[in-house]
Design a protein around this motif. Structure first.
Motif, PDB file in Angstrom:
ATOM      1  N   PRO A   1       0.817  -1.225   0.000  1.00  0.00           N
ATOM      2  CA  PRO A   1       0.000   0.000   0.000  1.00  0.00           C
ATOM      3  C   PRO A   1       0.846   1.269   0.000  1.00  0.00           C
ATOM      4  CG  PRO A   1      -0.900  -1.593   1.534  1.00  0.00           C
ATOM      5  CD  PRO A   1       0.431  -2.132   1.102  1.00  0.00           C
ATOM      6  N   ARG A   2       1.944   1.276   0.757  1.00  0.00           N
ATOM      7  CA  ARG A   2       2.823   2.454   0.773  1.00  0.00           C
ATOM      8  C   ARG A   2       3.397   2.715  -0.609  1.00  0.00           C
ATOM      9  NH1 ARG A   2       7.395   1.596   4.975  1.00  0.00           N
ATOM     10  NH2 ARG A   2       8.056   3.578   4.060  1.00  0.00           N
ATOM     11  N   ALA A   3       3.830   1.651  -1.280  1.00  0.00           N
ATOM     12  CA  ALA A   3       4.410   1.806  -2.617  1.00  0.00           C
ATOM     13  C   ALA A   3       3.375   2.292  -3.620  1.00  0.00           C
ATOM     14  CB  ALA A   3       5.011   0.472  -3.076  1.00  0.00           C
ATOM     15  N   LEU A   4       2.145   1.788  -3.525  1.00  0.00           N
ATOM     16  CA  LEU A   4       1.095   2.203  -4.450  1.00  0.00           C
ATOM     17  C   LEU A   4       0.795   3.689  -4.311  1.00  0.00           C
ATOM     18  CD1 LEU A   4      -1.338  -0.827  -4.047  1.00  0.00           C
ATOM     19  CD2 LEU A   4       0.037  -0.286  -6.048  1.00  0.00           C
ATOM     20  N   ARG A   5       0.646   4.146  -3.074  1.00  0.00           N
ATOM     21  CA  ARG A   5       0.353   5.581  -2.856  1.00  0.00           C
ATOM     22  C   ARG A   5       1.486   6.454  -3.383  1.00  0.00           C
ATOM     23  NH1 ARG A   5      -1.932   3.460   2.031  1.00  0.00           N
ATOM     24  NH2 ARG A   5       0.070   3.682   3.099  1.00  0.00           N
ATOM     25  N   SER A   6       2.725   6.083  -3.058  1.00  0.00           N
ATOM     26  CA  SER A   6       3.872   6.879  -3.497  1.00  0.00           C
ATOM     27  C   SER A   6       4.000   6.889  -5.018  1.00  0.00           C
ATOM     28  CB  SER A   6       5.158   6.322  -2.879  1.00  0.00           C
ATOM     29  OG  SER A   6       5.128   6.426  -1.479  1.00  0.00           O
ATOM     30  N   THR A   7       3.749   5.744  -5.632  1.00  0.00           N
ATOM     31  CA  THR A   7       3.878   5.649  -7.094  1.00  0.00           C
ATOM     32  C   THR A   7       2.883   6.562  -7.794  1.00  0.00           C
ATOM     33  OG1 THR A   7       4.656   3.360  -6.962  1.00  0.00           O
ATOM     34  CG2 THR A   7       3.756   4.088  -9.070  1.00  0.00           C
ATOM     35  N   VAL A   8       1.621   6.515  -7.378  1.00  0.00           N
ATOM     36  CA  VAL A   8       0.590   7.331  -8.026  1.00  0.00           C
ATOM     37  C   VAL A   8       0.898   8.811  -7.859  1.00  0.00           C
ATOM     38  CG1 VAL A   8      -1.836   7.990  -7.986  1.00  0.00           C
ATOM     39  CG2 VAL A   8      -1.200   5.580  -7.820  1.00  0.00           C
TER      40      VAL A   8
END
Length: 484
Positions: free
Chosen positions: A251-258
């Motif tokens: 979830p952390r990676a998804l938020r940062s990526t977007v």
């Protein structure tokens, strides 16, 4: 009893532990792998073409739409990736929620998409290297770069992740430099240039044909190319099986990526559109080179040549990783040769890696000797596949959540939940479908439909002929309970 996907694979002898993919990557690796897979020639080379086609404001709107759709897809991906944190898991989502045949089709679409990309990235990198080494043939550089990427992928997942982190960082720094220096130039401040420039503000956005010279239709028609430029963000899901603490890091990676994609893509397109007239943008060179030369960056062409080569190799690095994990996952499910599940001591699916690279080089050869036939078909299917796989992800989330609720599942038990269900997956599916329909009206992209749709149909027919409608391991679909 069948072994759950993503678990230990094989014994080297009696009493010895089974080998398995290692969870060696952190959230920062996931973010940079996703950025590495996304940021490539679509932004550095083709963004000017989007501005030329849709107009300055139309291009910005197309990229805003692309960023919005990426967010919709990624929040759907987040719930699935935490529930099924296995390697190459994009097709697992489809198989678990919509049946093994759909999972099979999704896997081969995605694998082919990246295999074709490998050939094109090697070729483009070799062509760019001739700027500095004009006497060295392109095929020599293709082999050199293929050897480098193979080595990086063959050592360990952590070495791959660390390399991709630095590859991607170079691209991000270049984009941030364009945004900062370009924004200053928009207001007439160009301290690096010997030629003074007046403030242009947003004057280029007003064209003789109005704010949207190609209309909203131009925005929609270019949306498929924009979606393809954003493709690669879903690599977070592919790498889930080799991620430490997936419930926290994914979830952390998804938020940062977007968030980073939104800032990097939309801001850079806005700067380029503001500084370069739409009738000239990207027609003769990279719009990044044009902007850097405008603001007075010395050796702009050489700097961007290095950055673009790095970008291409970064995409190729991520693509090779993705191909190998997809073949590994297919073999785990029983839909590819069992040899693809063999792992090295460091947990690398080496056979799958070698086969993927070999087919990528075959794709490269076809681009030379059969550009108008075989390669055209491959490229068309690859362009279609990028959006088709996203459609599979959002549909899988819709059916997964529906089945979860029908079974009496407690939403609070999910480590990550897609917000605004069912609106998010439905809206994403509608927008992606609209982009597929729109290319039927674009002569330059319609080949994606001519070859993409029949390829999907043939994959389904092959699956039903070879494995039957229930697949080879129907019981395995119920073995993995959703992770909380």
């Amino acid at each position: 009893m069948n072994r759950p996907t993503g678990q230990p694979l094989e014994r080297s002898g009696a009493g010895t532990p089974e080998r398995h993919l290692r969870r060696a990557m952190d959230a920062r690796h996931l973010v940079m792998i996703a950025l590495g897979g996304v940021i490539g020639s679509g932004l550095f080379l083709s963004s000017g073409y989007t501005i030329h086609q849709a107009g300055p404001l139309g291009a910005v709107l197309a990229y805003l739409l692309g960023a919005f759709v990426v967010w919709l897809v990624m929040v759907c991906l987040g719930e699935l990736a935490v529930v099924y944190p296995v390697s190459g898991s994009i097709h697992i989502y489809a198989a678990r929620t919509m049946g093994p045949a759909t999972g099979f089709v999704t896997a081969w679409l995605y694998w082919l998409c990246w295999v074709v990309a490998l050939g094109s990235e090697f070729t483009a990198s070799g062509i760019l290297m001739q700027r500095w080494f004009p006497t060295v043939d392109v095929w020599v550089w293709c082999l050199v770069f293929a050897g480098i990427l193979f080595t990086l992928n063959a050592i360990s997942a952590r070495v791959f992740g660390e390399t991709e982190f630095w590859f991607a960082l170079i691209k991000v720094v270049a984009i941030l430099a364009l945004i900062v220096l370009g924004t200053m130039a928009i207001f007439g401040f160009t301290p690096l240039s010997t030629t003074p420039h007046e403030a242009v503000l947003l004057s280029n956005f007003v064209t003789p044909e109005g704010l949207l010279p190609a209309g909203l239709g131009g925005v929609l028609i270019t949306s498929l190319a924009v979606f393809y430029a954003f493709s690669g963000a879903e690599l977070v899901g592919v790498a889930a099986g080799e991620t430490k603490d997936p419930g926290r890091n994914i979830p952390r990676a998804l938020r940062s990526t977007v968030l980073r994609l939104l800032v990097l893509f939309v801001c850079s397109i806005t700067v380029i559109a503001a500084l370069l007239p739409s009738e000239k943008a990207g027609l003769s060179s990279s719009p990044f080179v044009d902007v850097f030369e405008y603001v007075g960056v010395p050796y702009a062409a050489d700097i961007m040549n290095f950055v673009v080569i790095t970008a291409l190799l970064s995409v190729g690095n991520s693509g090779l990783y993705s191909c190998a994990r997809m073949l590994f996952s297919l073999a785990e499910e029983g839909y590819a040769p069992r040899s693809f599940t063999r792992l090295t001591r460091r947990g690398i699916p080496l056979v799958a890696l070698i086969v993927s690279l070999a087919i990528g080089l075959v794709s490269l050869i076809s681009s030379v000797i059969a550009a108008e036939t075989v390669y055209l078909v491959l490229v068309s299917i690859a362009g279609f596949a990028a959006v088709a796989v996203w459609m599979s992800i959002v549909a899988a989330q819709f059916f997964h959540r529906r089945a979860f609720l029908r079974a009496g599942g407690d939403l609070s038990s999910l480590a990550y939940r897609t917000p605004l269900y069912p609106l998010v997956p439905i809206l994403a599916f509608v927008l992606l479908t609209a982009s597929i329909v729109a290319i039927a009206f674009d002569p330059q992209q319609v080949a994606a439909l001519y070859f993409g749709l029949p390829f999907v149909g043939l994959c389904y027919l092959f699956f039903w002929w070879r494995y039957g409608r229930r697949g080879v391991k129907p019981a395995a679909l119920d073995e993995e309970a959703p992770a909380s």
